[in-house]
Design a protein around this motif. Structure first.
Motif, PDB file in Angstrom:
ATOM      1  N   SER A  96       0.833  -1.207   0.000  1.00 49.58           N
ATOM      2  CA  SER A  96       0.000   0.000   0.000  1.00 49.58           C
ATOM      3  C   SER A  96       0.869   1.260   0.000  1.00 49.58           C
ATOM      4  N   SER A  97       1.921   1.263   0.806  1.00 48.35           N
ATOM      5  CA  SER A  97       2.788   2.439   0.891  1.00 48.35           C
ATOM      6  C   SER A  97       3.458   2.735  -0.445  1.00 48.35           C
ATOM      7  N   VAL A  98       3.978   1.700  -1.084  1.00 51.77           N
ATOM      8  CA  VAL A  98       4.662   1.890  -2.366  1.00 51.77           C
ATOM      9  C   VAL A  98       3.679   2.371  -3.434  1.00 51.77           C
ATOM     10  N   LEU A  99       2.533   1.733  -3.523  1.00 51.32           N
ATOM     11  CA  LEU A  99       1.575   2.071  -4.572  1.00 51.32           C
ATOM     12  C   LEU A  99       0.944   3.445  -4.358  1.00 51.32           C
ATOM     13  N   VAL A 100       0.656   3.803  -3.107  1.00 48.49           N
ATOM     14  CA  VAL A 100       0.120   5.135  -2.836  1.00 48.49           C
ATOM     15  C   VAL A 100       1.185   6.193  -3.122  1.00 48.49           C
ATOM     16  N   GLY A 101       2.434   5.881  -2.811  1.00 51.16           N
ATOM     17  CA  GLY A 101       3.523   6.790  -3.172  1.00 51.16           C
ATOM     18  C   GLY A 101       3.580   7.004  -4.682  1.00 51.16           C
ATOM     19  N   ASP A 102       3.415   5.931  -5.441  1.00 54.06           N
ATOM     20  CA  ASP A 102       3.386   6.041  -6.900  1.00 54.06           C
ATOM     21  C   ASP A 102       2.225   6.929  -7.353  1.00 54.06           C
ATOM     22  N   TYR A 103       1.078   6.759  -6.714  1.00 56.13           N
ATOM     23  CA  TYR A 103      -0.104   7.553  -7.050  1.00 56.13           C
ATOM     24  C   TYR A 103       0.170   9.044  -6.825  1.00 56.13           C
ATOM     25  N   LEU A 104       0.837   9.361  -5.706  1.00 56.99           N
ATOM     26  CA  LEU A 104       1.130  10.755  -5.408  1.00 56.99           C
ATOM     27  C   LEU A 104       2.125  11.348  -6.400  1.00 56.99           C
ATOM     28  N   PHE A 105       3.099  10.550  -6.833  1.00 56.07           N
ATOM     29  CA  PHE A 105       4.010  11.018  -7.880  1.00 56.07           C
ATOM     30  C   PHE A 105       3.214  11.368  -9.140  1.00 56.07           C
ATOM     31  N   ALA A 106       2.283  10.499  -9.512  1.00 54.40           N
ATOM     32  CA  ALA A 106       1.470  10.754 -10.703  1.00 54.40           C
ATOM     33  C   ALA A 106       0.631  12.021 -10.525  1.00 54.40           C
ATOM     34  N   ARG A 107       0.039  12.182  -9.361  1.00 56.16           N
ATOM     35  CA  ARG A 107      -0.743  13.380  -9.079  1.00 56.16           C
ATOM     36  C   ARG A 107       0.132  14.644  -9.169  1.00 56.16           C
ATOM     37  N   SER A 108       1.349  14.528  -8.683  1.00 52.42           N
ATOM     38  CA  SER A 108       2.233  15.688  -8.713  1.00 52.42           C
ATOM     39  C   SER A 108       2.515  16.124 -10.151  1.00 52.42           C
ATOM     40  N   PHE A 109       2.679  15.162 -11.046  1.00 53.40           N
ATOM     41  CA  PHE A 109       2.942  15.512 -12.439  1.00 53.40           C
ATOM     42  C   PHE A 109       1.703  16.101 -13.102  1.00 53.40           C
ATOM     43  N   GLN A 110       0.524  15.628 -12.723  1.00 49.96           N
ATOM     44  CA  GLN A 110      -0.697  16.237 -13.242  1.00 49.96           C
ATOM     45  C   GLN A 110      -0.778  17.712 -12.837  1.00 49.96           C
ATOM     46  N   LEU A 111      -0.452  18.002 -11.584  1.00 52.83           N
ATOM     47  CA  LEU A 111      -0.515  19.372 -11.087  1.00 52.83           C
ATOM     48  C   LEU A 111       0.485  20.275 -11.799  1.00 52.83           C
ATOM     49  N   MET A 112       1.718  19.802 -11.948  1.00 53.41           N
ATOM     50  CA  MET A 112       2.729  20.673 -12.560  1.00 53.41           C
ATOM     51  C   MET A 112       2.429  20.921 -14.037  1.00 53.41           C
ATOM     52  N   VAL A 113       1.847  19.945 -14.722  1.00 53.38           N
ATOM     53  CA  VAL A 113       1.479  20.127 -16.124  1.00 53.38           C
ATOM     54  C   VAL A 113       0.412  21.217 -16.260  1.00 53.38           C
ATOM     55  N   GLU A 114      -0.480  21.303 -15.267  1.00 50.34           N
ATOM     56  CA  GLU A 114      -1.560  22.285 -15.320  1.00 50.34           C
ATOM     57  C   GLU A 114      -1.061  23.728 -15.303  1.00 50.34           C
ATOM     58  N   THR A 115       0.169  23.952 -14.893  1.00 47.55           N
ATOM     59  CA  THR A 115       0.716  25.314 -14.908  1.00 47.55           C
ATOM     60  C   THR A 115       1.083  25.745 -16.323  1.00 47.55           C
ATOM     61  N   GLY A 116       1.218  24.783 -17.238  1.00 48.97           N
ATOM     62  CA  GLY A 116       1.545  25.109 -18.620  1.00 48.97           C
ATOM     63  C   GLY A 116       2.987  25.507 -18.855  1.00 48.97           C
ATOM     64  N   SER A 117       3.845  25.285 -17.864  1.00 44.85           N
ATOM     65  CA  SER A 117       5.256  25.669 -17.989  1.00 44.85           C
ATOM     66  C   SER A 117       6.119  24.439 -18.211  1.00 44.85           C
ATOM     67  N   LEU A 118       6.701  24.348 -19.399  1.00 44.24           N
ATOM     68  CA  LEU A 118       7.583  23.218 -19.699  1.00 44.24           C
ATOM     69  C   LEU A 118       8.832  23.260 -18.822  1.00 44.24           C
ATOM     70  N   ARG A 119       9.303  24.460 -18.499  1.00 47.04           N
ATOM     71  CA  ARG A 119      10.502  24.565 -17.665  1.00 47.04           C
ATOM     72  C   ARG A 119      10.233  24.064 -16.249  1.00 47.04           C
ATOM     73  N   VAL A 120       9.064  24.403 -15.718  1.00 51.37           N
ATOM     74  CA  VAL A 120       8.684  23.900 -14.391  1.00 51.37           C
ATOM     75  C   VAL A 120       8.657  22.374 -14.407  1.00 51.37           C
TER      76      VAL A 120
END
Length: 333
Positions: free
Chosen positions: A116-140
């Protein structure tokens, strides 16, 4: 600086100054850690996210953006991104380290399980990339993706360096730059980037984050042995019992004669630890002055962090970030 006086702590002043932003960030975290199909995800995430962490990394992102005059809202998404990346690494770290306690509470892997810890950690990594993409900044995206890779690289390097008395200070620095400083650096750097700050300011913010992260981790490792003055800052000896080669030990091994080196080989490499060994390790480090030398290293990085801030605009938040660097080292004064 009194550690008991909450009003003097710079991270508390940062939190108060950024209260509106942090409220929005916390709401965003709660929304994005939800899962329609897997209720265990918010259960595990909430256990760690709501455990009373100081949220220093997301506050650094918010502060960097505000110092550079940012008036939008994307810095909040980046602050939540940084916290998700940090939380994901903690979930994974506790599995790797077989930890049973984090922030004074049972770890997620203990309450649920490693899977559970490993898979939830993976989920949070994926969520983090969704959030950063929403800023529209390729450099970010580039900065935070590189930081995520560096963090993982640092953890793997730590595995290969563990229990190896041949580990040098240079390898140690590479490990902590990966596992801690990389995210500190990215947190402040993306704040400047999203604000459209001049390149000199973005670079200065990145240098501040890197230096603060290095100081923070060195102090954390020093506190495991009671700090330079012997003041107990956390569960003393955890790193020793886990046979981690941190800077005070690396310095002591480098100065050891044959008899002392045999001691370090027994307790670190072979894992043959007996009653009184922690006290003996402390005596050896104190006799060679390695606790004091380690504190000096932390102080050097803290001073580098403060010097970097001279390149960014004057702002009350800049003063708080400077005081934060002092506070990190004050924990082992």
């Amino acid at each position: 600086m009194s550690l008991a006086d909450a009003a003097t702590r710079p991270h508390d002043r940062l939190r108060d100054y950024l209260a509106e932003d942090m409220e929005a960030v916390n709401a965003l975290i709660r929304t994005r850690m939800a899962s329609e199909h897997a209720p265990r995800i918010p259960e595990v995430t909430a256990h760690l996210v709501e455990a009373g962490g100081k949220r220093i990394r997301p506050m650094m992102t918010l502060a960097a953006a505000r110092i550079c005059g940012y008036a939008g809202e994307d810095h909040r998404k980046l602050a939540a991104t940084v916290e998700f990346i940090h939380t994901a690494t903690l979930l994974h770290d506790d599995v790797v380290d077989e930890s049973g306690q984090r922030r004074g509470r049972p770890t997620a892997n203990l309450l649920w399980d490693n899977k559970s810890s490993v898979l939830v950690g993976d989920y949070l990594f994926a969520r983090s990339f969704q959030l950063m993409v929403e800023t529209g900044s390729l450099r970010v995206l580039d900065i935070l993706a590189n930081a995520s890779a560096t963090i993982a690289e640092g953890e793997v390097l730590q595995l290969t360096a563990a229990q190896n008395l041949g580990t040098t200070e240079a390898v140690y620095a590479q490990v902590i730059r990966g596992k801690t400083a990389a995210l500190f650096e990215a947190a402040t750097q993306v704040g400047g980037v999203i604000a459209g700050a001049p390149e000199a300011q973005v670079t200065a913010l990145a240098r501040y984050g890197d230096a603060l992260g290095m100081s923070f981790q060195i102090v954390d490792d020093l506190l495991d042995y009671g700090g330079a003055s012997g003041a107990m800052g956390k569960n003393t000896g955890d790193d020793f019992r886990e046979r981690k080669l941190t800077l005070p030990v690396i310095k002591a091994v480098a100065k050891a004669g044959a008899e002392e080196r045999a001691f370090w080989s027994r307790v670190i490499e072979k894992g043959d630890q007996r009653a009184g060994d922690l006290e003996q390790a402390l005596r050896l480090m104190q006799s060679h002055g390695t606790l004091e030398e380690t504190r000096d290293e932390a102080l050097r990085h803290a001073n580098d962090a403060k010097a970097a801030l001279a390149q960014v605009p004057e702002h009350p938040l800049r003063d708080m970030l400077s005081e934060l660097a002092d506070f990190v080292v004050a924990r082992v004064s």
